[in-house]
Motif scaffolding. Structure first.
Motif, PDB file in Angstrom:
ATOM      1  N   ARG A 155      -9.374  -7.217   2.895  1.00  0.00           N
ATOM      2  CA  ARG A 155      -8.164  -6.434   2.658  1.00  0.00           C
ATOM      3  C   ARG A 155      -7.258  -7.257   1.755  1.00  0.00           C
ATOM      4  O   ARG A 155      -6.989  -8.433   2.039  1.00  0.00           O
ATOM      5  CB  ARG A 155      -7.464  -6.110   3.979  1.00  0.00           C
ATOM      6  N   THR A 156      -6.776  -6.697   0.654  1.00  0.00           N
ATOM      7  CA  THR A 156      -6.086  -7.443  -0.383  1.00  0.00           C
ATOM      8  C   THR A 156      -4.649  -6.952  -0.538  1.00  0.00           C
ATOM      9  O   THR A 156      -4.391  -5.746  -0.493  1.00  0.00           O
ATOM     10  CB  THR A 156      -6.829  -7.289  -1.732  1.00  0.00           C
ATOM     11  N   TRP A 157      -3.717  -7.922  -0.691  1.00  0.00           N
ATOM     12  CA  TRP A 157      -2.308  -7.611  -0.956  1.00  0.00           C
ATOM     13  C   TRP A 157      -1.867  -8.371  -2.207  1.00  0.00           C
ATOM     14  O   TRP A 157      -2.248  -9.531  -2.408  1.00  0.00           O
ATOM     15  CB  TRP A 157      -1.415  -8.041   0.203  1.00  0.00           C
ATOM     16  N   GLY A 199       2.779  -8.438  -1.501  1.00  0.00           N
ATOM     17  CA  GLY A 199       3.118  -7.540  -0.395  1.00  0.00           C
ATOM     18  C   GLY A 199       2.613  -6.126  -0.552  1.00  0.00           C
ATOM     19  O   GLY A 199       2.678  -5.336   0.395  1.00  0.00           O
ATOM     20  N   LYS A 200       2.061  -5.771  -1.724  1.00  0.00           N
ATOM     21  CA  LYS A 200       1.551  -4.417  -1.942  1.00  0.00           C
ATOM     22  C   LYS A 200       0.080  -4.360  -1.548  1.00  0.00           C
ATOM     23  O   LYS A 200      -0.724  -5.173  -2.005  1.00  0.00           O
ATOM     24  CB  LYS A 200       1.704  -4.035  -3.415  1.00  0.00           C
ATOM     25  N   ASP A 201      -0.243  -3.423  -0.694  1.00  0.00           N
ATOM     26  CA  ASP A 201      -1.612  -3.288  -0.193  1.00  0.00           C
ATOM     27  C   ASP A 201      -2.503  -2.672  -1.267  1.00  0.00           C
ATOM     28  O   ASP A 201      -2.255  -1.552  -1.725  1.00  0.00           O
ATOM     29  CB  ASP A 201      -1.621  -2.413   1.065  1.00  0.00           C
TER      30      ASP A 201
END
Length: 472
Positions: A124-126, A129-131
């Motif tokens: 899971r990548t941010w 802070g944005k997913d």
């Protein structure tokens, strides 16, 4: 898999050990406490009247309240055991999911050991802070020492190019992702490659967002232990259009590919912490079914608790059915002994005592009730009252009619008792015949589905060769 097996085995052993100890264990004390609180607050699930009636029917002569208390305590103990073991399995499943993860707390992906093959990890990548969603990356195993079988190289290279081309018609018209494989089945070679421009053609073979076709050089390195080859493929890439999050995810994947390639000779891959546009954050997406397992455990425990009452009532119905089967035999013995001149009390006791003296595989409830009635007679209860209680405990209308005839004969006398008993015997035999015929029909109905399935199989076995013979 080994952890699951050990956990299930340990849980079964724990369940068995706790079930053997009836007094003094924690589950038993908690069950007693919960039952007492349920009785004080009159909880319906712990004070069902039909349960008390069923227990008194199954165990005549014993206190219904005591039977009910012991029954509900055992139910609560089993409910708590199932709930505890299932929760333990859920916690261990959660721990197993954490233990089998590949991403360390330092932001490093663990490589598989040599011989274990490639591993795929979903991350899971941010970005600031944005997913960015999930990204699936490949973590190859550590490279081994090289060794080459030169005579196989030409065949391998042609086969690899055919597979890498994927759905594209030629290398000069690449409009679909390339199927770049690190190895081919049947060949001992390992393959790595690099693009002359990762903004056009990524490490995975995906096409990035561009407006015009562009040439790209794909450099392919093939090796096996001590030997290596390098080939260059000139491609004309027609890229796919990527926008928004898709472009960012592709760039994040390229950043990982560069980091993985830089750490090809190491045991771990340090995930990139930033790329053009901001900082990157990663978290491994794991398969954690612990919550589902705990919910299923709760549902199972509740089902066990609720369905036990139904099973108890089924035992009562099965017991009554056995009584129904024994009734014609008992009635014929009454007719035989009374016709020989015996008294009603003597006949009743003889039938019961003959049953007790015989060797039997399983107890017959109607005779057991007669034995209990004989004990009541010896305790001083009147004969008519004993027959009435016996009929009430059996719950059968047939026994109620027999009790009425015997009681009336004791009170008023009845010269036609044998005649009425013979009529009752004929009626009981006819009902028994109808009951057995009904059971036979039910058994035939249950066998109907397997018979249809067998007929369908036979039809297939016969028709398929016939159609094949006709060339259909």
């Amino acid at each position: 898999m080994y952890l699951i097996g050990i956990t299930v085995g340990a849980s079964i052993i724990l369940l068995a050990c706790l079930s053997r100890r009836e007094e003094g264990n924690l589950f038993n004390r908690i069950s007693i406490y919960l039952y007492k609180k349920g009785c004080i607050h009159r909880v319906p699930l712990l004070n069902a009247h039909h349960v008390q009636w069923d227990l008194e029917t199954l165990y005549p002569g014993q206190s219904g309240l005591l039977l009910q208390g012991d029954y509900y305590i055992r139910k609560l103990r089993l409910f708590l055991l199932v709930l505890c073991v299932g929760t333990l399995l859920g916690v261990l499943a959660h721990a197993r999911a954490d233990m089998e993860g590949s991403l360390t707390s330092r932001g490093e992906l663990l490589r598989p050991l040599p011989g274990q093959g490639e591993r795929q990890v979903e991350l899971r990548t941010w970005l600031e802070g944005k997913d960015l969603g999930n990204i699936t990356v490949r973590v190859p195993e550590r490279r081994l020492t090289r060794q080459e079988a030169q005579e196989l190289y030409e065949k391998f290279w042609e086969a690899w190019k055919r597979k890498a081309l994927g759905d594209n018609s030629s290398w000069q018209e690449v409009c679909a992702p390339l199927a770049l494989a690190e190895e081919l089945e049947g060949y001992p070679f390992t393959v790595s490659w690099r693009s002359s421009d990762y903004q056009i053609l990524s490490r995975s073979g995906a096409v990035h967002s561009l407006q015009l076709p562009a040439p790209v050089t794909l450099t392919v390195e093939i090796g096996f232990q001590d030997f290596s080859w390098q080939e260059e493929l000139e491609l004309l890439v027609v890229p796919q259009v990527l926008e928004g999050e898709e472009l960012l995810k592709s760039q994040a994947l390229d950043a990982y590919c560069l980091a993985e390639e830089a750490a090809a000779d190491r045991d771990r891959v340090l995930l990139p912490g930033e790329m053009e546009g901001g900082r990157l954050a990663w978290r491994e997406v794991k398969e954690d079914h612990s919550l589902l397992l705990i919910l299923m455990t709760a549902v199972t425990a509740a089902a066990v608790f609720l369905f036990q009452d139904r099973d108890l009532h089924r035992q009562v119905l099965k017991r009554r059915e056995k009584m129904k089967e024994n009734y014609p035999v008992v009635l014929n013995k009454f007719i035989l002994y009374l016709g020989a001149g015996m008294t009603i009390r003597g006949t009743f006791q003889k039938i019961a005592l003959d049953y007790r003296s015989r060797q039997r595989e399983e107890p017959q409830p109607l005779y057991e009730e007669m034995l209990y009635a004989c004990n009541q007679l010896q305790a001083g209860i009147s004969e008519s009252r004993t027959y009435e209680l016996w009929a009430a405990r059996t719950g059968l209308q047939d026994c109620a009619r027999l009790s009425t005839m015997l009681t009336q004969n004791l009170k008023k006398g009845n010269a036609a008792l044998l005649t009425r008993l013979r009529e009752e015997g004929d009626k009981a035999l006819q009902e028994d015949l109808n009951l057995r015929r009904k059971k036979g029909e039910e058994a035939g109905t249950r066998l109907l589905v397997p018979m249809i399935m067998m007929m369908a199989i036979v039809m297939v076995l016969v028709m398929v060769p016939a159609f094949q013979g006709f060339g259909l």
